[in-house]
Write a protein that holds these residues in place. Structure first.
Motif, PDB file in Angstrom:
ATOM      1  N   TRP A  20       0.826  -1.212   0.000  1.00 61.70           N
ATOM      2  CA  TRP A  20       0.000   0.000   0.000  1.00 61.70           C
ATOM      3  C   TRP A  20       0.858   1.258   0.000  1.00 61.70           C
ATOM      4  O   TRP A  20       0.535   2.234  -0.650  1.00 61.70           O
ATOM      5  CB  TRP A  20      -0.960   0.007   1.204  1.00 61.70           C
ATOM      6  N   SER A  21       1.946   1.228   0.753  1.00 58.77           N
ATOM      7  CA  SER A  21       2.743   2.461   0.793  1.00 58.77           C
ATOM      8  C   SER A  21       3.414   2.687  -0.562  1.00 58.77           C
ATOM      9  O   SER A  21       3.547   3.818  -1.003  1.00 58.77           O
ATOM     10  CB  SER A  21       3.737   2.441   1.946  1.00 58.77           C
ATOM     11  N   TYR A  70       0.321   4.113  -2.842  1.00 60.38           N
ATOM     12  CA  TYR A  70      -0.166   5.468  -2.583  1.00 60.38           C
ATOM     13  C   TYR A  70       0.970   6.482  -2.437  1.00 60.38           C
ATOM     14  O   TYR A  70       0.914   7.573  -2.952  1.00 60.38           O
ATOM     15  CB  TYR A  70      -1.023   5.495  -1.315  1.00 60.38           C
ATOM     16  N   GLN A  71       1.983   6.077  -1.651  1.00 57.57           N
ATOM     17  CA  GLN A  71       3.079   7.019  -1.404  1.00 57.57           C
ATOM     18  C   GLN A  71       4.082   6.958  -2.548  1.00 57.57           C
ATOM     19  O   GLN A  71       4.484   7.980  -3.075  1.00 57.57           O
ATOM     20  CB  GLN A  71       3.745   6.670  -0.068  1.00 57.57           C
ATOM     21  N   ASN A  76       1.195   9.589  -4.860  1.00 56.89           N
ATOM     22  CA  ASN A  76       1.595  10.895  -4.326  1.00 56.89           C
ATOM     23  C   ASN A  76       2.596  11.580  -5.252  1.00 56.89           C
ATOM     24  O   ASN A  76       2.515  12.776  -5.515  1.00 56.89           O
ATOM     25  CB  ASN A  76       2.191  10.705  -2.923  1.00 56.89           C
ATOM     26  N   GLN A  77       3.531  10.801  -5.771  1.00 54.73           N
ATOM     27  CA  GLN A  77       4.564  11.368  -6.639  1.00 54.73           C
ATOM     28  C   GLN A  77       3.961  11.842  -7.968  1.00 54.73           C
ATOM     29  O   GLN A  77       4.294  12.903  -8.478  1.00 54.73           O
ATOM     30  CB  GLN A  77       5.656  10.319  -6.924  1.00 54.73           C
ATOM     31  N   PRO A 120      -9.414   3.076  -0.732  1.00 55.45           N
ATOM     32  CA  PRO A 120      -9.523   4.539  -0.798  1.00 55.45           C
ATOM     33  C   PRO A 120      -9.041   5.022  -2.165  1.00 55.45           C
ATOM     34  O   PRO A 120      -7.984   4.590  -2.636  1.00 55.45           O
ATOM     35  CB  PRO A 120      -8.567   5.024   0.297  1.00 55.45           C
ATOM     36  N   ALA A 138      -8.232   9.680  -1.472  1.00 56.27           N
ATOM     37  CA  ALA A 138      -6.848   9.311  -1.143  1.00 56.27           C
ATOM     38  C   ALA A 138      -5.876  10.407  -1.553  1.00 56.27           C
ATOM     39  O   ALA A 138      -6.166  11.201  -2.451  1.00 56.27           O
ATOM     40  CB  ALA A 138      -6.478   8.010  -1.848  1.00 56.27           C
ATOM     41  N   VAL A 139      -4.716  10.409  -0.874  1.00 59.96           N
ATOM     42  CA  VAL A 139      -3.612  11.329  -1.200  1.00 59.96           C
ATOM     43  C   VAL A 139      -4.119  12.764  -1.295  1.00 59.96           C
ATOM     44  O   VAL A 139      -3.847  13.483  -2.249  1.00 59.96           O
ATOM     45  CB  VAL A 139      -2.870  10.888  -2.481  1.00 59.96           C
ATOM     46  N   ILE A 160      -7.289  15.281   4.064  1.00 60.11           N
ATOM     47  CA  ILE A 160      -8.049  14.141   4.595  1.00 60.11           C
ATOM     48  C   ILE A 160      -7.100  13.125   5.220  1.00 60.11           C
ATOM     49  O   ILE A 160      -6.232  12.580   4.549  1.00 60.11           O
ATOM     50  CB  ILE A 160      -8.886  13.489   3.459  1.00 60.11           C
ATOM     51  N   SER A 161      -7.283  12.889   6.522  1.00 63.47           N
ATOM     52  CA  SER A 161      -6.397  11.938   7.197  1.00 63.47           C
ATOM     53  C   SER A 161      -6.968  10.521   7.201  1.00 63.47           C
ATOM     54  O   SER A 161      -6.239   9.555   7.376  1.00 63.47           O
ATOM     55  CB  SER A 161      -6.124  12.391   8.630  1.00 63.47           C
ATOM     56  N   ASP A 162      -8.280  10.401   7.019  1.00 66.40           N
ATOM     57  CA  ASP A 162      -8.920   9.086   6.993  1.00 66.40           C
ATOM     58  C   ASP A 162      -9.718   8.941   5.697  1.00 66.40           C
ATOM     59  O   ASP A 162     -10.949   9.081   5.698  1.00 66.40           O
ATOM     60  CB  ASP A 162      -9.869   8.914   8.190  1.00 66.40           C
ATOM     61  N   PRO A 163      -9.053   8.666   4.588  1.00 68.29           N
ATOM     62  CA  PRO A 163      -9.788   8.598   3.320  1.00 68.29           C
ATOM     63  C   PRO A 163     -10.835   7.478   3.341  1.00 68.29           C
ATOM     64  O   PRO A 163     -10.579   6.405   3.879  1.00 68.29           O
ATOM     65  CB  PRO A 163      -8.699   8.295   2.291  1.00 68.29           C
ATOM     66  N   GLU A 208      -3.010   0.589   7.709  1.00 67.99           N
ATOM     67  CA  GLU A 208      -4.237   1.255   7.274  1.00 67.99           C
ATOM     68  C   GLU A 208      -5.352   0.973   8.287  1.00 67.99           C
ATOM     69  O   GLU A 208      -6.100   1.869   8.659  1.00 67.99           O
ATOM     70  CB  GLU A 208      -4.632   0.759   5.875  1.00 67.99           C
ATOM     71  N   ASN A 245      -6.577   4.440   9.718  1.00 66.56           N
ATOM     72  CA  ASN A 245      -7.707   4.961   8.948  1.00 66.56           C
ATOM     73  C   ASN A 245      -8.998   4.392   9.530  1.00 66.56           C
ATOM     74  O   ASN A 245      -9.266   3.190   9.438  1.00 66.56           O
ATOM     75  CB  ASN A 245      -7.557   4.565   7.474  1.00 66.56           C
TER      76      ASN A 245
END
Lengths: 1065, 471
Positions: free
Chosen positions: B94-95, B98-99, B103-104, B141, B145-146, B150-153, B449, B453
């Protein structure tokens, strides 16, 4: 502003001269008495003979004479030209002056918060080489915990329990009004805090002999002036000043003789091997019974490979082990010695009425109890005070410290000393540790490293031979440190005073870690160089004004501004893999660029604070103090406000107590204040990181291989970081009885720390995986007692008993729902767990029922639980110290006992040595009187003699043998029941005992021209009572750390006897 | 006099406040660069490496071991192979999604919104990683997401995620169509070739339509998909002295995990492709010995691998094979046997010509003769059990996909897509453990998660919860 004040300043036309002599009640002159012309602010001080000379405007003038420790006196001049004065000692005020967080003296009896004073002579006399260890047992609520007994090793100081989880727990150290570093940096070459070598605490760079006074400000209110740096309390140190008059020359020389304090007991009945069979390569010592061997020389095979030691001794493969020789003692002696240190201190002080100076030169040269370990500290100090005139004076202080030391690798570390020594089999002689290995073909491999399990020095050792560890590996540290401090005092008016004070603390620490080729953990050789630069600049501008608000009500107002800048540069270089086998740490050991790496980590923190303090004195009975501090710090978003209030009520001023024979003094005090812990710097921005290895499971892809590039860091920057805020309330009494002979101080405090800072895992779906953020709560509460009783106080005979006690209770209230925060790592770790005190021990457990009893297996043995959890709490129930000071004529005796009650300690070395079969616990043979089972269910009939122990876990006696100790009942990692390594942390020790004789009779002084000669004999740590086996429990695998209560092949503690000679001219 | 005293006191108090300006800028990180300092394209390579791990890494190997392709022999992979999967196993997956990727990619789009080529690439990358995640887990999410606010998508339904990805891919196609071709060295897949990215985008669209069983739309999208094997979207290892840029399987077998996971005793190798097994795929027109040798891994001695896990062997993620087989499947479903057969035979020509794998042993039989309609009639070469000829062709296509998707998520995806609704054509893989009666239908949400979340709720059925699109 200065201009304004100079404008206000008016000089006076002197019209009349008054002179006189100021004497004490015994008729001795008093030097440096303040003689002030009332209402003018002008004045003078008495000289060496107690004489003064002052010009006054007219006959109506009034002179005020004051000096600390004496009752002030006023005299109207009238037509007199000579006024001789006798000042009476003010018994109440003697020794009752404390130094505030701003470096000013204050009357202790007027303070509303707790100030603990540690007498300098008590620290010097303790026989400790470092200042921090000298504070142990001296004040309630101050916990000094050592790393180990290595020369120069740092120690943890904790005041009133833990005040932060992930930040540093070190108190702020203020020397002469200026903060200095007390960092302990582990750096890169140390390889973490669980192993490596003992690192130093920077506070120990200060020579205790240079110190005039030490105060510990425990409460938040006393420290709140220092805002976000004060949550751990403040230690205020004042260095010595010269006194005007004849120069005083003092020379002190101490020699200490040091020994290991506790030795791990080892067995020597069974040899290397397993299942009762000898093996030269086995890791364990569950081999044959040594006394059952044939005796004589071993039978060897001479036509295969061999090892030739440096002295020519040749070792061949053993075909039959005959020798009954064991080597525990000679192996120990090959590593340990009687340590010693020689300390020489020279000081010269003196001055005139215009200037004073204090100069000192000190050297400490120590050889540790472990061969090769040493610590050498040279200190130089010059404190200088100049009185330009009666309203302008300046103090400058400069100190230089150089330390150099060599440390020995320890703890969880195959290159560590104890790991190789204590796991070593009793029938293996470690002394021929180095030589040449020849393989069967006759090929020579020089500089081969011979150790148990590798008795021919080939292949690489599993664990370093302890002699290799102490002799061939080098871990040096060279520190150069400058402390400078300049203070300008301007007293333009009697009610107004300015102080401008600047200070610099600059140090470099150059560390080298050198592992020659064939070191156990660095087969190809490794060299690390950590160059650590720290500097801190501090400036304060302070104005103090006194105001008479109403009849009997006065106010002292202090306003100030502080600027503080801290820089730290960590420069790490390393060479991994040497091309040449050369025993010195030079950088050309490998000339290939690929072998070396460079890293630089910088850390900058700057803050400035405006602060004001108002002290109200109401009829000399009520004292109220209020502090307001506004701080802006670079690592914090926005400015933060730190208020504090305290009040003291001297209720013995009430008429009802006047003349009370029992209670001579009583004060009720209460305080409330806020202090903080700064966030780590440089965490506000989200960063671009390069060189990322993308690996899902042992399949890494390194972005550096694909042209570099970056990623948005998975740790999200947090621009909204706030300090951790500790709010503390305390109430207490200061009581003195029987004409001040018995003093009792007691305090109840409770504090809550909110907005604790730590890394929290975030939901990956937010685009980040962690953030360093505020959250969580922790609290401490406890009671402190300090008692001091002058049982006898006569001219030739004095007897004083003193003691202190504290029972801090810490609780982690909330850590944002995180299950636990690991403070240390390793199979038994010290952690923050919600609802538990900080530092609880965590690891694998035994299965237990709801009453806490073991649920045993069918053979009667404990079973391992499927989950790890809390297995102990290293925090003591209470700690206390008690001592005696006695003097009879020229002889004086001091005793200090310290006790720590309760808590849990992880004896991991002992637990693991059971697995290795070397511990004395597993060297027993028992003859069974009944049929017993071992953990594997094997039945041993009555009458059998078997190696092991009989124990009852609750289902009747069982046999603990190799199967148990090498299974769940001993060893490393998580495959054992680590809970079984936990023992009671309680200990009592004679911290210090000393006897000294002072030669200062008039005849002696006449004859020798010396003021005094003092001979002292001090014993340090001579007696220790504890259930912990094999090591002084005042030891921490993780050194200077918030985690504690665990010992794992950690270097041992020491005890000492010191001889001291002090000559004063 | 008194007034002056108070005046001074008041004045000094006023001066004594903390000054924010004095500490400004000090907290800027002195050891690393902030993200603003890096040009947007600098974030592309890392994200592509993260995506490679999402597509080809650990979690993929776990589900492939539940799909008859791999066997976990020891340590962690043994318990995972036996379906003992815990929530801790998915954190990295997951990281990286998403990360590591999303995110990138969004940062690139936000920073250089007018760069259509980068925008298009970033959208394909995002769609690729999120689509894989949605297929693996079900609801995930996405719409929230991202998002820094929002901290809890919230978790979107699986179908909603695929619908959103189709839209995102449409945008990507518009961007890429309008973009000018230029060399982007940071693009380790296509070096900025928008034509190749366009093909990959279309094949991805076709993949997701297939997963959601919208076969008509999949057929349309695949028409513009990857047109030749050279255009495959693959991870191409480098020829350096460093292990950290090599074929992931080679790296895995080289390290401490040697012998933990392999396929020497897998269903694929021992049964499905094995010429010695009567029930295998081998027949008069199809001889799989050479492909079997290429896919057979030596997990115990990495250097012995010359085929799929050879040190610099490219690892395909979106391929010509997938596109062609999607065409074959969807054409058969929507247009009938002969349309589908044409696509399948075109693919078999490539197999026969050695374009899709290397023949390692001269003695291995390699034969992919054209198939004809007669082979699929009841009792024909590919229809011994006498089912409907079109179904028989579909079964052949699905079998071919089962092999072609080796070491990708698509194997697991196809098995789940057809197991419930079209058991007649799905590949029948054995269980890894005698005590189970069901195959896993998804992966368990990651622990981090679930911890952080509040919207993350793991279904009670866990691994065996049947996802929306596979019902």
């Amino acid at each position: 502003m200065l201009l304004l004040l100079f404008g206000l300043f008016q000089s006076l036309n002197a019209q009349q001269t008054v002179k006189g002599t100021i004497l004490d009640e015994k008729g001795n002159p008093i030097i440096a008495v303040n003689v002030i012309l009332k209402g003018s602010g002008t004045g003078t001080v008495s000289d060496l003979d107690g004489k003064y000379n002052i010009q006054v405007p007219n006959a109506n003038s009034v002179l005020e004479f004051s000096f600390i420790g004496y009752k002030s006196k006023s005299e109207s001049v009238g037509n007199r030209s000579t006024i001789d004065v006798t000042l009476e000692e003010d018994a109440e005020l003697l020794d009752e002056v404390v130094v505030s967080a701003l470096g000013f003296t204050q009357k202790k009896d007027q303070m509303g918060s707790t100030y603990s004073t540690v007498a300098t002579q008590d620290v010097v006399r303790s026989g400790e080489t470092g200042l921090i260890n000298g504070l142990a047992g001296k004040a309630a609520g101050v916990r000094v915990a050592r790393s180990n007994g290595d020369p120069g090793a740092g120690s943890t100081i904790q005041i009133r329990g833990a005040n932060t989880i992930t930040g540093s727990s070190s108190p702020l150290v203020i020397v002469d009004g200026v903060p200095i570093s007390n960092s302990t940096i582990y750096g890169n070459g140390n390889g973490g805090t669980d192993a490596g070598v003992s690192q130093q605490s920077r506070l120990n760079d200060i020579n205790p002999a240079d110190i005039e006074s030490i105060q510990v400000l425990k409460g938040a209110s006393a420290a709140s002036l220092w805002g976000s740096r004060a949550a751990n309390g403040v230690i205020v140190i004042t260095t010595k000043k010269g006194k005007s008059g004849k120069p005083t020359i003092s020379y002190t020389s101490s020699f200490s003789y040091d020994q290991i304090n506790r030795q791990h007991p080892l067995q020597d009945k069974f040899g290397q091997g397993f299942n009762g069979l000898w093996s030269a390569t086995a890791s364990q010592s569950w081999g044959d019974k040594i006394s059952s061997r044939a005796g004589g020389a071993d039978e060897v095979i001479t036509n295969r490979d061999r090892f030739e030691a440096l002295d020519g001794t040749v070792y061949y493969p053993v075909s039959k082990k005959n020798s009954q020789e064991t080597f525990n003692e000679s192996n120990f002696d090959a590593i340990f010695q009687n340590g010693n240190f020689l300390q020489n201190d020279l000081s010269i002080s003196g001055g005139s009425d215009k200037s004073t100076f204090f100069f000192s030169l000190g050297n400490l040269s120590q050889d540790g109890i472990i061969k090769g370990s040493d610590y050498d500290r040279t200190t130089l100090r010059l404190n200088n005070q100049i009185f330009f005139n009666d309203w302008l004076s300046m103090t400058t202080r400069a100190a230089y410290t150089k330390t150099s030391s060599n440390r020995v690798q320890q703890s969880s570390n195959i290159d560590g000393l104890y790991l190789g020594l204590l796991r070593n089999s009793p029938d293996f002689d470690i002394r021929d540790y180095k030589g040449t290995y020849f393989n069967t073909a006759g090929q020579a491999f020089p500089n081969a490293h011979r150790a148990y399990r590798r008795h021919l020095g080939y292949p690489q050792p599993a664990y370093g031979n302890p002699i290799w560890v102490t002799n061939d590996q080098k871990n040096t540290s060279e520190v150069n440190r400058f402390l400078m401090n300049a203070e300008l005092n301007v007293d333009p008016l009697s009610w107004l005073k300015f102080t401008f004070r600047g200070g610099l603390d600059a140090s470099t620490d150059n560390r080298v870690y050198f592992f020659p080729k064939l070191s156990a953990g660095a087969v190809n050789g490794e060299l690390f160089q950590d160059d650590i630069e720290e500097n801190e600049f501090n400036f304060d501008a302070i104005a103090k004004g006194s105001f008479d608000l109403a009849d009997g009500v006065s106010m002292l107002a202090t306003v100030g501004w502080n600027y503080n800048n801290q820089n730290r540069d960590l420069n790490y270089t390393s060479i991994v893999g040497f091309l040449v086998d050369y025993p010195k740490p030079v950088t050309s050991l490998n000339t290939s660029n690929d072998a070396s790496s460079v890293e630089r980590i910088k850390r900058y923190v700057r803050s400035n604070r405006g602060y004001s303090v108002l002290n109200f004195n109401i009829k000399n009975q009520f004292f109220l103090n209020a502090t307001a501090t506004m701080e802006a710090a670079s690592s914090v978003a926005g400015s933060f406000f730190y208020p504090s209030f305290d009040g003291a009520w001297q209720f013995t001023q009430l008429e009802a107590f006047k003349g009370n024979k029992v209670l001579s003094f009583g004060k009720l005090r209460a305080s409330w204040g806020k202090v903080g812990v700064q966030p780590q710097p440089h965490r506000a921005q989200t960063l671009a990181e390069g060189g990322v290895v993308y690996s899902s499971y042992s399949d890494g892809l390194n972005s550096s291989q694909f042209g570099g590039g970056f990623r948005i860091n998975n740790n999200q920057g947090n621009p909204n970081l706030r300090p951790e805020i500790k709010t503390e309330t305390e109430v207490g009494f200061d009581l003195r009885f029987f004409n001040n002979k018995l003093g009792l101080t007691t305090t109840y405090y409770q504090n809550k720390i909110v907005d604790l800072l730590f890394n929290v895992s975030t939901a990956a779906s937010t685009g980040f995986t962690s953030i360093y953020t505020n959250g969580g709560e922790m609290e401490n509460r406890g009671i402190e007692f300090d008692v001091d009783y002058d049982l006898i106080k006569k001219k030739d005979f004095g007897l004083n008993i003193f003691g202190n006690w504290n029972n801090n209770r810490n609780k982690v209230i909330d850590i944002l729902g995180v299950q636990s925060i690991d403070l240390t790592g390793q199979s038994i770790s010290s952690r923050a767990v919600q609802g538990q005190p900080l530092g609880v021990l965590w690891g694998t457990r035994a299965v237990r029922d709801e009453n806490g009893a073991f649920i045993l297996d069918k053979n009667g043995f404990p079973q391992q639980a499927s989950t790890q959890g809390v297995i102990g709490n290293p925090n003591p129930d209470w700690r206390g110290a008690m001592g005696v000071r006695a003097n009879w004529k020229s002889l004086s005796i001091n005793l200090l006992f310290e006790h720590s009650q309760g808590g849990d300690f992880a004896e991991r070395t002992r637990f693991i040595l059971r697995n290795f079969g070397t511990h004395a616990d597993v060297g027993n043979e028992v003859t069974l009187t009944q049929e017993l089972k071992n953990v594997a269910g094997k039945v041993f009939p009555s009458g059998t003699t078997v190696r092991g122990n009989i124990f009852d876990y609750g289902a009747g006696p069982v046999l603990l043998d190799q199967a148990w100790y090498t299974g769940l009942g001993g060893g490393l990692g998580d495959g054992v029941i680590n809970e079984l390594a936990i023992s009671d942390f309680t200990w009592t020790r004679l911290r210090e005992v000393s006897l000294s004789y002072t030669l200062n009779t008039p005849a002696f002084r006449q004859k020798t021209k010396l003021s005094s000669v003092v001979f002292s004999l001090t014993g340090r740590n001579l007696w220790l009572k504890t259930g912990i086996v094999g090591i002084d429990p005042d030891t921490n695998q993780f050194g200077v750390s918030n985690g504690f209560g665990i010992e794992y092949f950690t270097n041992p503690g020491t005890r000492s006897v010191l001889f001291t000679l002090q000559i004063t001219y | 006099m008194k007034q002056i005293k108070y005046l001074i006191l008041a004045a000094t108090v006023l001066y004594s406040t903390a000054c924010q300006d004095l500490v400004q800028g000090i907290n800027d990180n002195p050891n690393s660069v902030p993200i603003e300092a890096v040009s947007a394209v600098g974030f592309l390579t890392g994200a592509q490496l993260a995506n490679i791990q999402v597509q080809l890494g650990h979690e993929q190997r776990i589900v492939s071991s539940w799909s008859g392709h791999y066997v976990g022999y020891q340590n962690l992979y043994k318990s995972l192979y036996e379906y003992a999967l815990t929530s801790g196993e998915s954190n990295g997956f997951w990281s990286y999604t998403y990360q590591g990727v999303v995110n990138q990619m969004r940062y690139i789009r936000k920073t250089v919104p007018s760069d259509k080529l980068l925008a298009g690439i970033s959208k394909v990358m995002e769609a690729h990683s999120i689509g894989t995640l949605a297929a693996a887990y079900g609801n995930i999410p996405y719409s929230e997401a991202v998002n820094p606010e929002i901290s809890d998508p919230k978790f979107d339904s699986q179908k909603a995620v695929f619908a959103a990805l189709q839209t995102l891919l449409d945008e990507a196609i518009t961007d890429l169509t309008g973009a000018t071709k230029r060399v982007i060295a940071e693009d380790i897949h296509y070096t900025g070739d928008n034509a190749k990215w366009l093909e990959a985008a279309h094949t991805l669209k076709a993949r997701y339509f297939t997963l959601t069983k919208e076969y008509d739309k999949a057929l349309v999208a695949a028409q513009k998909g990857i047109s030749k094997p050279e255009n495959n979207f693959s991870f191409r290892p480098l020829a350096s002295n460093n292990l950290q840029d090599k074929n992931l399987l080679f790296t895995l077998f080289s390290g401490s995990r040697t012998g933990d996971l392999g396929n020497r005793t897998s269903y694929l190798i021992t049964t499905f492709l094995n010429p010695a097994v009567a029930t295998s795929r081998n027949n008069a027109k199809t001889r799989e010995a050479a492909r079997r040798s290429f896919l057979l891994l030596d997990d115990r001695n990495a250097i012995n691998n010359l085929g799929f896990a050879a040190i610099t062997e490219p690892m395909p993620m979106i391929t010509y094979a997938e596109n062609q087989l999607t065409l074959a499947e969807c054409a058969t479903r929507t247009q009938g046997l002969s349309a589908g057969l044409t696509f399948l035979n075109a693919y078999r020509v490539q197999l026969n010509g050695g374009k899709l794998f290397r023949k390692l042993n001269a003695t291995d039989e390699l034969k992919y003769d054209p198939l004809v309609a007669a082979d699929f009639v009841a009792g024909g070469l590919e229809n011994a059990d006498k089912i409907d000829p079109a179904r028989a062709l579909l079964r052949e296509v699905i079998e071919e996909r089962y092999i072609a998707f080796f070491n990708t998520w698509m194997t697991f995806n196809d098995l789940r897509r057809l197991r419930k609704s079209e058991a007649d054509i799905s590949v029948k893989i054995p269980f890894n453990k005698s005590t189970v009666t069901k195959h896993p239908e998804r992966i368990i949400y990651p622990q981090n998660e679930l911890n952080a979340n509040s919207n993350a709720i793991e279904p009670a059925e866990g691994l065996y919860f049947v996802l929306e699109v596979n019902k």
